[in-house]
Design a protein around this motif. Structure first.
Motif, PDB file in Angstrom:
ATOM      1  N   GLY A  65     -18.439  42.971 -56.096  1.00 50.18           N
ATOM      2  CA  GLY A  65     -16.961  41.986 -55.860  1.00 50.18           C
ATOM      3  C   GLY A  65     -16.404  43.368 -54.689  1.00 50.18           C
ATOM      4  O   GLY A  65     -15.669  43.154 -53.961  1.00 50.18           O
ATOM      5  N   GLU A  66     -15.961  44.653 -55.029  1.00 52.93           N
ATOM      6  CA  GLU A  66     -15.403  45.726 -54.421  1.00 52.93           C
ATOM      7  C   GLU A  66     -16.129  45.890 -53.214  1.00 52.93           C
ATOM      8  O   GLU A  66     -15.547  45.581 -52.057  1.00 52.93           O
ATOM      9  N   ILE A  67     -17.737  45.847 -53.377  1.00 49.46           N
ATOM     10  CA  ILE A  67     -18.494  46.766 -52.194  1.00 49.46           C
ATOM     11  C   ILE A  67     -17.946  44.849 -50.642  1.00 49.46           C
ATOM     12  O   ILE A  67     -17.596  45.344 -49.634  1.00 49.46           O
ATOM     13  N   ILE A  68     -18.207  43.765 -51.538  1.00 49.95           N
ATOM     14  CA  ILE A  68     -17.806  42.693 -50.439  1.00 49.95           C
ATOM     15  C   ILE A  68     -16.588  42.591 -49.794  1.00 49.95           C
ATOM     16  O   ILE A  68     -16.728  42.544 -48.488  1.00 49.95           O
ATOM     17  N   SER A  69     -15.356  43.302 -50.539  1.00 51.64           N
ATOM     18  CA  SER A  69     -14.359  43.318 -49.868  1.00 51.64           C
ATOM     19  C   SER A  69     -14.276  44.205 -48.948  1.00 51.64           C
ATOM     20  O   SER A  69     -13.396  44.056 -47.691  1.00 51.64           O
ATOM     21  N   THR A  70     -15.116  45.284 -48.837  1.00 51.58           N
ATOM     22  CA  THR A  70     -14.588  46.107 -47.868  1.00 51.58           C
ATOM     23  C   THR A  70     -15.711  45.457 -46.685  1.00 51.58           C
ATOM     24  O   THR A  70     -15.635  46.288 -45.136  1.00 51.58           O
ATOM     25  N   ALA A  71     -16.098  44.787 -46.787  1.00 53.89           N
ATOM     26  CA  ALA A  71     -17.023  44.038 -45.498  1.00 53.89           C
ATOM     27  C   ALA A  71     -16.118  43.095 -44.530  1.00 53.89           C
ATOM     28  O   ALA A  71     -16.639  42.481 -44.268  1.00 53.89           O
ATOM     29  N   SER A  72     -15.080  43.158 -44.414  1.00 53.42           N
ATOM     30  CA  SER A  72     -14.227  42.194 -43.421  1.00 53.42           C
ATOM     31  C   SER A  72     -13.945  41.747 -42.803  1.00 53.42           C
ATOM     32  O   SER A  72     -13.239  41.413 -41.981  1.00 53.42           O
ATOM     33  N   ASP A  73     -14.865  43.267 -41.832  1.00 52.15           N
ATOM     34  CA  ASP A  73     -14.428  42.736 -40.873  1.00 52.15           C
ATOM     35  C   ASP A  73     -16.255  41.706 -40.231  1.00 52.15           C
ATOM     36  O   ASP A  73     -16.904  42.095 -38.924  1.00 52.15           O
ATOM     37  N   ALA A  74     -17.138  41.326 -40.758  1.00 57.39           N
ATOM     38  CA  ALA A  74     -18.423  40.583 -41.159  1.00 57.39           C
ATOM     39  C   ALA A  74     -18.385  39.463 -40.770  1.00 57.39           C
ATOM     40  O   ALA A  74     -17.080  38.372 -41.533  1.00 57.39           O
ATOM     41  N   HIS A  75     -18.739  38.732 -40.479  1.00 51.79           N
ATOM     42  CA  HIS A  75     -19.166  37.125 -40.263  1.00 51.79           C
ATOM     43  C   HIS A  75     -19.984  36.609 -40.877  1.00 51.79           C
ATOM     44  O   HIS A  75     -19.599  35.380 -41.341  1.00 51.79           O
ATOM     45  N   ILE A  76     -21.213  37.061 -41.583  1.00 50.27           N
ATOM     46  CA  ILE A  76     -22.205  36.277 -42.009  1.00 50.27           C
ATOM     47  C   ILE A  76     -22.727  37.466 -43.371  1.00 50.27           C
ATOM     48  O   ILE A  76     -23.104  38.310 -42.547  1.00 50.27           O
ATOM     49  N   TYR A  77     -22.222  36.953 -43.760  1.00 48.34           N
ATOM     50  CA  TYR A  77     -22.980  37.457 -45.475  1.00 48.34           C
ATOM     51  C   TYR A  77     -24.899  37.913 -45.761  1.00 48.34           C
ATOM     52  O   TYR A  77     -24.293  35.923 -46.632  1.00 48.34           O
ATOM     53  N   ASN A  78     -25.035  38.431 -46.228  1.00 45.90           N
ATOM     54  CA  ASN A  78     -26.729  37.763 -46.907  1.00 45.90           C
ATOM     55  C   ASN A  78     -27.077  38.591 -47.677  1.00 45.90           C
ATOM     56  O   ASN A  78     -26.650  39.674 -48.093  1.00 45.90           O
ATOM     57  N   PHE A  79     -27.253  37.091 -48.640  1.00 43.82           N
ATOM     58  CA  PHE A  79     -27.536  37.884 -50.422  1.00 43.82           C
ATOM     59  C   PHE A  79     -28.964  37.432 -50.101  1.00 43.82           C
ATOM     60  O   PHE A  79     -29.220  35.528 -50.641  1.00 43.82           O
ATOM     61  N   SER A  80     -29.787  38.476 -50.748  1.00 39.05           N
ATOM     62  CA  SER A  80     -31.082  38.294 -50.355  1.00 39.05           C
ATOM     63  C   SER A  80     -31.567  38.325 -52.125  1.00 39.05           C
ATOM     64  O   SER A  80     -32.173  39.229 -52.060  1.00 39.05           O
TER      65      SER A  80
END
Length: 216
Positions: A65-80
């Motif tokens: 969750g903390e790592i996801i929060s650092t991707a604040s400039d991303a538009h698309i989040y890929n979870f494979s």
């Protein structure tokens, strides 16, 4: 049909795809990141956020969750990836999702949807099941992610049907899509990839193209 979008000049430019996976130095992480732009969206920006070690062991969900929060400039989040050997029909509430993951993890997804207009692309899993994995049920119980979430099952291009290993859409049918998930060439063309893990980044790349073609 990538040739059609490429012929019109759409290459995924101005989209950032955040790949949450094992590091880009591992076989899985490297190939997922490659497919997230690859031939479909070669000008999309792809960044890998490491959430698992080289053996595929995940860090705790609170930390994810903390790592996801650092991707604040991303538009698309890929979870494979999927988790906990549970299926979407076994999830009945947000609280239950928080129990099998972590509140911080679910809150990070909620915030990314609300604040970043993020699109989450999630692999349905490879368990030969009629239902997708538990995390594919997130939009059913976290309303703010509804409309921001695409569940991806794998299509077998040789049989023209759902790949036998792929979990099916099941109760996620309203936000589920098939994408090629068999016999996909890796970055060197030396081997072929199979799985919903590799169908998901194809969808992520396609979304980058859609964002470029329809920026509004």
């Amino acid at each position: 049909r990538a040739a059609y979008s490429l012929a019109r000049g759409y290459t995924g430019a101005n989209s950032k795809i955040a790949v949450f996976d094992s590091s880009a130095t591992t076989w899985h992480g490297r190939n997922v990141a490659y497919l997230a732009s690859g031939e479909i969206a070669p000008n999309a920006t792809v960044q890998t956020y490491t959430i698992a070690d080289k053996n595929g062991t995940f860090v705790p969900f609170k930390e994810i969750g903390e790592i996801i929060s650092t991707a604040s400039d991303a538009h698309i989040y890929n979870f494979s990836w999927s988790a906990n050997n549970a299926y979407a029909t076994q999830i009945n509430s947000r609280h239950q999702l928080e129990q099998i993951t972590d509140k911080n993890f679910i809150d990070a997804l909620s915030n990314a949807a609300n604040n970043n207009d993020a699109i989450f692309v999630w692999a349905a899993g490879n368990d030969y099941n009629t239902q997708s994995s538990a995390l594919s049920a997130i939009p059913l119980h976290v309303p703010e992610t509804n409309g921001h979430f695409v569940n991806v099952v794998a299509w077998d291009t040789s049989t023209n049907q759902l790949a036998d290993f792929s979990n099916a859409c099941g109760i996620t049918k309203n936000y589920c899509i098939t994408a090629p998930g068999t016999d996909i060439k890796n970055e060197t063309g030396s081997s072929h990839l199979n799985g919903t893990s590799f169908a998901a980044p194809i969808v992520s790349a396609a979304i980058a193209v859609i964002r470029e073609a329809f920026p509004y």
